[in-house]
Design a protein around this motif. Structure first.
Motif, PDB file in Angstrom:
ATOM      1  N   GLU A  70     -34.734 -26.638  37.659  1.00 24.01           N
ATOM      2  CA  GLU A  70     -34.089 -25.855  38.706  1.00 24.01           C
ATOM      3  C   GLU A  70     -32.737 -26.456  39.089  1.00 24.01           C
ATOM      4  O   GLU A  70     -31.761 -25.721  39.320  1.00 24.01           O
ATOM      5  CB  GLU A  70     -35.006 -25.767  39.931  1.00 24.01           C
ATOM      6  N   SER A  73     -30.242 -25.469  36.442  1.00 19.92           N
ATOM      7  CA  SER A  73     -29.771 -24.093  36.614  1.00 19.92           C
ATOM      8  C   SER A  73     -28.804 -23.976  37.790  1.00 19.92           C
ATOM      9  O   SER A  73     -27.805 -23.253  37.710  1.00 19.92           O
ATOM     10  CB  SER A  73     -30.962 -23.151  36.820  1.00 19.92           C
ATOM     11  N   ASP A  74     -29.090 -24.680  38.881  1.00 18.57           N
ATOM     12  CA  ASP A  74     -28.196 -24.658  40.042  1.00 18.57           C
ATOM     13  C   ASP A  74     -26.799 -25.148  39.669  1.00 18.57           C
ATOM     14  O   ASP A  74     -25.788 -24.613  40.147  1.00 18.57           O
ATOM     15  CB  ASP A  74     -28.758 -25.534  41.172  1.00 18.57           C
ATOM     16  N   ILE A  77     -24.819 -22.531  36.889  1.00 20.64           N
ATOM     17  CA  ILE A  77     -24.186 -21.295  37.359  1.00 20.64           C
ATOM     18  C   ILE A  77     -22.818 -21.551  38.005  1.00 20.64           C
ATOM     19  O   ILE A  77     -22.069 -20.612  38.256  1.00 20.64           O
ATOM     20  CB  ILE A  77     -25.094 -20.505  38.325  1.00 20.64           C
ATOM     21  N   GLU A 236     -34.261 -17.272  36.706  1.00 24.08           N
ATOM     22  CA  GLU A 236     -33.844 -16.403  37.804  1.00 24.08           C
ATOM     23  C   GLU A 236     -32.590 -16.937  38.490  1.00 24.08           C
ATOM     24  O   GLU A 236     -31.709 -16.170  38.900  1.00 24.08           O
ATOM     25  CB  GLU A 236     -34.988 -16.241  38.808  1.00 24.08           C
ATOM     26  N   ILE A 237     -32.479 -18.249  38.602  1.00 24.55           N
ATOM     27  CA  ILE A 237     -31.264 -18.861  39.168  1.00 24.55           C
ATOM     28  C   ILE A 237     -30.070 -18.563  38.280  1.00 24.55           C
ATOM     29  O   ILE A 237     -28.999 -18.162  38.758  1.00 24.55           O
ATOM     30  CB  ILE A 237     -31.453 -20.387  39.341  1.00 24.55           C
ATOM     31  N   LYS A 240     -28.410 -15.187  38.570  1.00 22.46           N
ATOM     32  CA  LYS A 240     -27.646 -14.888  39.780  1.00 22.46           C
ATOM     33  C   LYS A 240     -26.152 -14.817  39.484  1.00 22.46           C
ATOM     34  O   LYS A 240     -25.396 -14.193  40.228  1.00 22.46           O
ATOM     35  CB  LYS A 240     -27.916 -15.948  40.849  1.00 22.46           C
ATOM     36  N   ASN A 241     -25.738 -15.475  38.411  1.00 24.47           N
ATOM     37  CA  ASN A 241     -24.355 -15.377  37.947  1.00 24.47           C
ATOM     38  C   ASN A 241     -24.276 -14.207  36.966  1.00 24.47           C
ATOM     39  O   ASN A 241     -24.948 -14.212  35.930  1.00 24.47           O
ATOM     40  CB  ASN A 241     -23.925 -16.681  37.268  1.00 24.47           C
ATOM     41  N   ASN A 242     -23.463 -13.206  37.283  1.00 23.55           N
ATOM     42  CA  ASN A 242     -23.437 -11.960  36.505  1.00 23.55           C
ATOM     43  C   ASN A 242     -22.913 -12.123  35.080  1.00 23.55           C
ATOM     44  O   ASN A 242     -23.083 -11.212  34.265  1.00 23.55           O
ATOM     45  CB  ASN A 242     -22.595 -10.911  37.232  1.00 23.55           C
TER      46      ASN A 242
END
Length: 272
Positions: A70, A73-74, A77, A236-237, A240-242
């Motif tokens: 996690e 991923s944080d 992005i 999922e994280i 969040k970045n398109n």
């Protein structure tokens, strides 16, 4: 003449490309990480500690728990990179049938018309995932970076026979270039996008470690739910970045494979 942008695509796969029931997971996926070469040094510097890029040995999946995934991923992005994930469902019975028929037909035609060796399901699945994931990575990246670009593609080392790998690298590069050219001829802006090179990452390098760690975080979503490493959260994280995307291509792979078999039989019939 405009100077070409130098774009890097790092590709890794996860899962076992087989229809055998003892596989670890029911999904086979490709992960591509794309960025501008001029930003590579800063990207690697910012995540060196978390990703273990400068450690003596690379992190393995077992070294990355879900909490660390996690955090990965944080951080990811916030980096100037794009991540594309494409997957197929290995437990889909229709998918198994179509790909098995394609394997058998392709090998008959290869033997009859080309006098070359067979391709097994693992090679077919890997090639399908690779070409689709990298092609999408290039076109998606170019959508927001409209510039003439030379694309250097690096593949995490895969267990292909040594005698075949040069042929595969050439075939993959040609397939990706044909798809990219066709895309821009029909839909894209007037830019030149070329596959400058495609090669295997056979040695332990920061690039190899970088894509390995990202793939480890992404892949948790696709594990069986009774796995200790299963988690929806890291992927999922990332989404969040398109600029990042994840898509199941089981149906489109079946459709393409059926279309390909029709053409194969029309152009190279088994019975003359």
């Amino acid at each position: 003449m405009d100077i070409e942008s130098q774009i890097i695509v790092l590709f890794d796969e996860q899962g076992t490309p087989t229809f055998q029931p003892d596989r670890e997971t029911d999904c086979f996926l490709g992960v591509a990480v794309t960025y501008d070469l001029t930003e590579e040094k800063e990207i690697f510097s910012s995540c060196s500690e978390l990703f273990g890029l400068s450690k003596t040995k690379p992190f393995k999946n077992r070294h990355i728990n879900n909490a660390r995934a996690e955090r990965i991923s944080d951080l990811v992005i916030k980096l100037p990179i794009q991540i594309v994930v494409r997957s197929v469902k290995l437990n889909n019975e229709e998918f198994q049938y179509v790909l098995t028929v394609y394997e058998q037909l392709g090998n008959e035609l290869r033997k009859k018309h080309r006098h070359i060796g067979e391709r097994n399901i693992a090679q077919i699945l890997y090639s399908e995932i690779l070409v689709e994931t990298v092609f999408t990575s290039i076109t998606d990246y170019m959508e927001s970076h409209l510039a003439d670009s030379a694309i250097s593609i690096y593949l995490d080392n895969h267990s292909f026979p040594k005698d075949d790998i040069k042929i595969h690298l050439k075939d993959w590069a040609q397939a990706i270039q044909v798809d990219v050219d066709s895309f821009y001829e029909k839909l894209g802006p007037n830019i030149n996008v070329r596959t400058a090179s495609i090669s295997l990452m056979t040695q332990d390098t920061p690039r190899k470690r970088f894509v390995d760690v990202i793939t480890s975080a992404v892949s948790r979503y696709f594990l069986r739910e009774d796995s200790i490493r299963f988690s929806h959260v890291p992927l999922e994280i990332l989404l969040k970045n398109n600029v990042n995307s994840c898509k199941d291509i089981t149906q489109t792979t079946m459709d393409f494979t059926r279309h390909l078999m029709d053409h194969m039989l029309r152009d190279h019939p088994l019975v003359n």
